[in-house]
Design an enzyme around this catalytic site. Structure first.
Site, PDB file in Angstrom:
ATOM      1  N   HIS A 177      -4.497   6.219  -0.756  1.00 26.61           N
ATOM      2  CA  HIS A 177      -4.983   5.969   0.544  1.00 26.61           C
ATOM      3  C   HIS A 177      -3.706   6.308   1.463  1.00 26.61           C
ATOM      4  CE1 HIS A 177      -8.715   5.917   2.599  1.00 26.61           C
ATOM      5  NE2 HIS A 177      -8.919   4.431   2.612  1.00 26.61           N
ATOM      6  N   ASN A 215      -9.349   1.704   8.443  1.00 22.91           N
ATOM      7  CA  ASN A 215     -10.819   1.589   9.181  1.00 22.91           C
ATOM      8  C   ASN A 215     -10.859   1.556  10.792  1.00 22.91           C
ATOM      9  OD1 ASN A 215     -11.566   1.619   6.672  1.00 22.91           O
ATOM     10  ND2 ASN A 215     -12.657  -0.161   6.813  1.00 22.91           N
ATOM     11  N   ASN A 228     -13.269   6.865   6.305  1.00 22.11           N
ATOM     12  CA  ASN A 228     -13.195   5.939   7.405  1.00 22.11           C
ATOM     13  C   ASN A 228     -12.303   6.193   8.215  1.00 22.11           C
ATOM     14  OD1 ASN A 228     -15.487   4.607   6.169  1.00 22.11           O
ATOM     15  ND2 ASN A 228     -14.457   3.026   4.945  1.00 22.11           N
ATOM     16  N   TYR A 260       0.822  -1.212   0.058  1.00 20.42           N
ATOM     17  CA  TYR A 260      -0.149  -0.104   0.072  1.00 20.42           C
ATOM     18  C   TYR A 260       0.658   1.333   0.068  1.00 20.42           C
ATOM     19  CZ  TYR A 260      -3.790  -3.100   1.382  1.00 20.42           C
ATOM     20  OH  TYR A 260      -4.828  -4.178   1.477  1.00 20.42           O
ATOM     21  N   TYR A 278      -4.551  -0.569  10.258  1.00 21.24           N
ATOM     22  CA  TYR A 278      -5.453  -0.410   9.026  1.00 21.24           C
ATOM     23  C   TYR A 278      -6.538   0.890   9.154  1.00 21.24           C
ATOM     24  CZ  TYR A 278      -2.720  -4.455   7.525  1.00 21.24           C
ATOM     25  OH  TYR A 278      -1.919  -5.339   7.038  1.00 21.24           O
TER      26      TYR A 278
END
Length: 202
Positions: A34, A81, A127, A29, A79
């Site tokens: 993000h 969320n 989120n 990632y 992570y």
């Protein structure tokens, strides 16, 4: 009272601020949209000569001094969320008020290269922000939004878009926005959020 480094190079006093870059921890990632928050605090660390490498509060953190302020810089490892879990642990431990928690994250409503600073606000459907608001029971924290661009078309899957990597031609405007975000953060630490908004808001 301004906190600073003592002669041994260690921070003294109580941290004034928590600076949080949002992202996902897996290497796959790293360069995704993000992870703009992670990319920004990594650049901040590079500019100011510290490392975000201590595992604490479900996050990688640095305990450092920036512009004479003792600051905890954080990359939650929960992570996206569940980012609020890490923020809550640090806020509770150091008794940092929400208005001294500065969160840096991606925004799909802004073009790459743009940024927007806000004193407080709703989660806007993000989120990571939603988790922080829930966990610290407040939306009264400043934030720096880094533009990552709109979805290519309305039907495009949002998760697929924010987890896609930046394109080569986006590298320069992204770098400029991150540099501006780092400069804006210095003003915010000095209590000059209005000046930061006037200078850097797109």
């Amino acid at each position: 009272m301004f906190d600073r480094l003592n002669k041994s190079g260690k921070t003294v006093g109580t941290p004034e601020f928590l600076v949080v870059g949002l992202g996902n921890p897996d290497k796959k990632y790293t360069l995704t949209r993000h992870n703009s928050g992670f990319l920004c605090v990594d650049e901040l660390a590079e500019k100011h000569g510290f490392k975000i490498n201590k595992l604490k509060f479900k996050a990688l953190i640095a305990d450092t001094v920036i512009n004479s302020h003792r600051v905890i810089v954080m990359k939650p490892q929960t992570y996206m969320n569940l980012s609020g879990e890490a923020v809550r642990e640090a806020v509770n431990f150091y008794k940092i008020p929400p208005e001294n928690v500065i969160v840096i994250f991606d925004d799909i409503s802004l073009d790459v290269g743009k940024l927007r600073i806000k004193r407080k606000g709703s989660d806007g459907g993000h989120n990571g922000i939603k988790s922080i608001v829930s966990c610290i029971s407040s939306n009264n924290f400043p934030r720096i939004k880094l533009g990552v661009g709109k979805k290519p078309h309305p039907e495009y899957d949002l998760a697929a878009w924010v987890l896609s990597e930046f394109k080569k031609d986006e590298a320069k405007p992204l770098k400029e926005a991150i540099d501006n975000a780092c400069d804006a953060l210095l003003l915010m630490l000095d209590g000059k959020i209005d000046e930061a908004m006037n200078k850097f808001n797109s």
